[in-house]
Design a protein around this motif. Structure first.
Motif, short mmCIF file in Angstrom:
data_model
loop_
_atom_site.label_atom_id
_atom_site.label_comp_id
_atom_site.label_asym_id
_atom_site.label_seq_id
_atom_site.Cartn_x
_atom_site.Cartn_y
_atom_site.Cartn_z
N PHE B 29 0.83 -1.20 0.00
CA PHE B 29 0.00 0.00 0.00
C PHE B 29 0.87 1.25 0.00
O PHE B 29 0.59 2.22 -0.73
CB PHE B 29 -0.94 -0.01 1.20
CG PHE B 29 -1.86 1.17 1.24
CD1 PHE B 29 -1.52 2.31 1.96
CD2 PHE B 29 -3.05 1.15 0.53
CE1 PHE B 29 -2.36 3.41 1.96
CE2 PHE B 29 -3.89 2.25 0.54
CZ PHE B 29 -3.55 3.39 1.26
N ALA B 30 1.90 1.23 0.83
CA ALA B 30 2.79 2.39 0.91
C ALA B 30 3.48 2.64 -0.43
O ALA B 30 3.60 3.78 -0.89
CB ALA B 30 3.84 2.16 2.00
N ALA B 33 0.96 4.05 -2.84
CA ALA B 33 0.63 5.43 -2.47
C ALA B 33 1.74 6.38 -2.94
O ALA B 33 1.46 7.50 -3.38
CB ALA B 33 0.44 5.53 -0.97
N ALA B 39 -4.31 8.44 -1.85
CA ALA B 39 -4.65 7.30 -0.99
C ALA B 39 -5.82 6.50 -1.54
O ALA B 39 -5.82 5.26 -1.48
CB ALA B 39 -4.96 7.81 0.42
N GLU B 43 -5.75 2.62 -2.59
CA GLU B 43 -6.64 1.55 -2.07
C GLU B 43 -7.17 0.71 -3.21
O GLU B 43 -7.15 -0.53 -3.17
CB GLU B 43 -7.81 2.17 -1.32
CG GLU B 43 -7.49 2.51 0.12
CD GLU B 43 -8.73 2.95 0.88
OE1 GLU B 43 -9.85 2.80 0.35
OE2 GLU B 43 -8.57 3.43 2.01
N GLU B 44 -7.65 1.39 -4.22
CA GLU B 44 -8.26 0.67 -5.34
C GLU B 44 -7.22 -0.20 -6.05
O GLU B 44 -7.46 -1.37 -6.36
CB GLU B 44 -8.85 1.68 -6.33
CG GLU B 44 -9.55 0.99 -7.49
CD GLU B 44 -10.70 1.81 -8.03
OE1 GLU B 44 -11.21 2.68 -7.31
OE2 GLU B 44 -11.09 1.55 -9.18
N THR B 46 -4.45 -1.31 -4.82
CA THR B 46 -4.02 -2.39 -3.94
C THR B 46 -4.97 -3.56 -4.05
O THR B 46 -4.55 -4.73 -4.18
CB THR B 46 -3.96 -1.92 -2.48
OG1 THR B 46 -3.08 -0.81 -2.38
CG2 THR B 46 -3.47 -3.01 -1.55
N ALA B 47 -6.26 -3.27 -3.98
CA ALA B 47 -7.25 -4.33 -4.10
C ALA B 47 -7.14 -5.01 -5.45
O ALA B 47 -7.20 -6.25 -5.57
CB ALA B 47 -8.65 -3.76 -3.89
N GLN B 48 -6.98 -4.20 -6.49
CA GLN B 48 -6.82 -4.76 -7.84
C GLN B 48 -5.63 -5.69 -7.91
O GLN B 48 -5.67 -6.77 -8.50
CB GLN B 48 -6.60 -3.62 -8.84
CG GLN B 48 -7.75 -3.38 -9.78
CD GLN B 48 -7.46 -2.27 -10.75
OE1 GLN B 48 -6.45 -1.57 -10.66
NE2 GLN B 48 -8.34 -2.10 -11.68
N PHE B 50 -4.10 -7.32 -5.50
CA PHE B 50 -4.31 -8.59 -4.80
C PHE B 50 -5.28 -9.48 -5.56
O PHE B 50 -5.14 -10.71 -5.60
CB PHE B 50 -4.81 -8.35 -3.38
CG PHE B 50 -3.71 -8.05 -2.40
CD1 PHE B 50 -3.54 -6.78 -1.88
CD2 PHE B 50 -2.81 -9.04 -2.03
CE1 PHE B 50 -2.51 -6.52 -0.99
CE2 PHE B 50 -1.77 -8.78 -1.15
CZ PHE B 50 -1.61 -7.51 -0.62
N GLU B 51 -6.27 -8.87 -6.16
CA GLU B 51 -7.22 -9.65 -6.98
C GLU B 51 -6.50 -10.36 -8.12
O GLU B 51 -6.68 -11.56 -8.37
CB GLU B 51 -8.28 -8.71 -7.54
CG GLU B 51 -9.26 -9.38 -8.48
CD GLU B 51 -10.12 -8.39 -9.24
OE1 GLU B 51 -11.12 -8.82 -9.83
OE2 GLU B 51 -9.80 -7.18 -9.23
N LEU B 83 -1.85 5.14 -13.91
CA LEU B 83 -1.15 6.39 -14.24
C LEU B 83 -1.36 6.74 -15.71
O LEU B 83 -1.56 7.91 -16.06
CB LEU B 83 0.35 6.24 -13.95
CG LEU B 83 0.75 6.29 -12.47
CD1 LEU B 83 2.22 5.94 -12.31
CD2 LEU B 83 0.49 7.68 -11.88
#
Lengths: 416, 175
Positions: B29-30, B33, B39, B43-44, B46-48, B50-51, B83
């Protein structure tokens, strides 16, 4: 000199770099910096400073987000673990919470790749088989003589075997003075000369000897006849001899349409082990053309005589014309018969088929030979498939490698 | 749809996904970010990440690199897509602000040296800053960083060394 200096400088730089990186890693590992070299000491302490502050200042996830993600990680991706709100949640987090979404992507991605690979292999096999197939039936096993076309010159030919219709002997041109009044033949349509008869006329023949098991001679003989019938062929003669003491043999004299020759040879070859297979051709175009021209001349002469007959002034003249008419009519008939025979010789191919009894490949030598043939056959096939796959691989690599490079470049550009 | 992997059982998978998640979540996450400077976007993504990592977990091969590097690589690519998407869209009225600085004011006072280093970090190219974050913020080795960014280990080592030298020079100049 300059170059050596550059090389020396580069080596020195490389060494310094290696030491500097080692100092950084040592400091991170130990949690403190104790280097003898000042530069390395500075790097090591800077590394520790960076690590400490990076960890302190970095962005941390919100508690809510952390809890959601932890719950998922512990519970796994199960439908029952999700709340309705989460299921309907928009965005990526919602999707991650929904069971099967990510799995589905992976499932189809994997299957798609496998299907693509299988399709590539199938295409490669199809291309290989198409290349291997020999359409004109020239593929052979066993001692074979090359098919050859012998050109025979000269207008007069021995007709050889004939189909038995009409006169087969060439009647040399004659001027018989005795003529009988012969009713003129009805004009013969010009159908004897088929369209496109400017092409070559080649009389083809083939010889095929097959080795079959002794107790299967009759079955294979029936198969030979079936092959002939299936391809609109004619069995001119056949002879089958089997018996207790006899080795067993069968011979056939077949006529098949010329365009069916490759197919018939292929089908016959599959009935047993090919011992001998030969094909030959005799170009009789010259004979054909000559005969046709003579027929045309004879017809023209007859036509002329028919015109002269009513105009004969005396009885003797009329008798003479009639006599000549009889002669030329006979000649026309003979030439038509010759032409028909020549056409049959080229439209149909003679195939001599011989079946001979073999041991059925029961000996050790035969087994070894068969095994070797099989291995060689598989190897040949494998080489062809490999070649085709190699081409496909090169094509795919030529597409994929640049595409990947472009993709990586685009990604790196996003950082700029 | 229930989770079902044909022919596979949880215990047969070589990758301990849960363990990887727990050990990498904060660092990942860091890192994201720092790349995205936002932030919510982090979050989005990060979830992507891991998915995608979960869906591709069967493709992970230990011989190609550590699981952490593999996960970070996936996350990086996901972030780069984001990006790129941002660049394609019309310029936002308000660019995401890197508000990490605000937090530091509430922590222990920064040393002068760190202030200088921090300023110098702002001035170096994004690629090099990324390597600093991965090395010191996420504790990845040079080899792992090489796997993440798609370069050779030697290349990463050279970039890291040069960046550190730049930072060191900045510190020395400030002194």
């Amino acid at each position: 000199m300059k170059r050596n200096r550059k090389i020396g400088q580069r080596r020195k730089d490389r060494k310094e770099r290696a030491k500097g990186l080692e100092a950084i890693d040592q400091a991170l590992l130990a949690g403190e910096a104790h280097e003898e070299n000042d530069d390395e000491q500075e790097l090591a302490s800077l590394a520790l400073l960076l690590r400490d502050h990076q960890h302190q200042e970095r962005e941390a996830p919100t508690d809510e987000f952390r809890q959601k993600m932890e719950a998922l990680a512990e519970g796994g991706l199960k439908e029952s673990d999700k709340s309705e709100g989460e299921q309907q949640g928009p965005g990526v987090v919602g999707r991650f919470l929904r069971a099967g979404g990510s799995l589905l992507d992976g499932f189809w991605a994997r299957r798609g790749l496998a299907l693509g690979g299988a399709a590539t292999v199938l295409i490669a096999l199809a291309v290989t088989v198409a290349v291997l197939q020999d359409g004109d039936g020239n593929g052979t096993v066993g001692p074979v003589s090359d098919s050859s076309v012998k050109k025979k010159s000269g207008p007069e030919q021995s007709l050889g075997r004939s189909s038995g219709e009409g006169k087969s002997e060439f009647a040399p041109g004659e001027t018989d003075d005795s003529a009988r009044l012969i009713a003129p033949e009805p004009p013969v349509p010009d159908t004897d000369i088929a369209p496109g008869e400017g092409q070559r006329r080649v009389e083809r023949s083939a010889e095929l000897t097959l080795e079959v098991e002794k107790n299967r001679i009759e079955d294979v003989a029936n198969d030979v006849i079936r092959v002939s019938d299936r391809n609109r062929g004619i069995v001119i003669s056949s002879n089958i001899s089997t018996g207790k003491d006899k080795a067993g043999e069968a011979t056939f004299d077949l006529r098949v349409p010329q365009e069916k020759l490759p197919k018939v040879l292929r089908e016959l070859s599959e009935l047993g082990d090919v011992v001998v297979r030969t094909q030959s051709g005799l170009d009789i175009t010259q004979s054909f053309v000559t005969t046709r021209e003579r027929l045309q001349d004879a017809r023209a002469e007859r036509k002329s005589l028919l015109k002269q007959l009513p105009n004969a002034l005396t009885l003797e003249k009329a008798e003479e014309i009639k006599r000549r008419l009889r002669s030329v009519t006979s000649r026309v008939g003979s030439l038509k018969s010759q032409l028909r025979t020549l056409r049959n010789r080229t439209d149909y191919v003679r195939i001599d088929v011989t079946l001979q009894a073999g041991n059925g490949g029961s000996g050790t030598k035969d087994a070894f030979s068969d095994s070797l043939d099989f291995v060689v056959g598989v190897l040949n096939f494998g080489i062809r498939v490999f070649s085709v796959l190699l081409v496909f691989g090169i094509i795919i690599a030529a597409i994929v490698v640049p595409a990947r490079w472009v993709r990586n470049r685009r990604r790196d550009k996003a950082l700029e | 749809m229930a989770l079902r992997i044909p022919g596979k059982k949880e215990e047969e998978e070589q990758l301990d996904f849960t363990g990887l998640f727990k050990s990498s979540f904060d660092d990942l996450f860091a890192y994201l970010a720092s790349l995205l400077k936002d932030a919510a976007a982090a979050e989005e993504v990060t979830a992507q990440a891991f998915e995608r990592a979960y869906s591709k977990r069967h493709r992970y091969r230990a011989r190609r690199g550590s699981a952490r590097a593999w996960l970070f690589g996936i996350a990086r690519n996901t972030a780069l897509v984001e990006l790129r998407r941002r660049k394609r869209q019309a310029a936002l009225a308000d660019e995401p602000v890197d508000d990490r600085g605000e937090g530091t004011q509430h922590r222990a006072e920064d040393s002068l040296r760190w202030s200088v280093v921090r300023s110098a970090l702002e001035g170096i190219p994004t690629r090099e800053r990324e390597i600093i974050v991965l090395k010191f913020g996420c504790d990845l080795s040079n080899r792992e960083i090489a796997n993440v960014v798609g370069k050779s280990e030697s290349n990463v080592g050279t970039m890291l060394y040069r960046t550190m030298q730049k930072l060191r020079e900045s510190c020395n100049e400030a002194q």
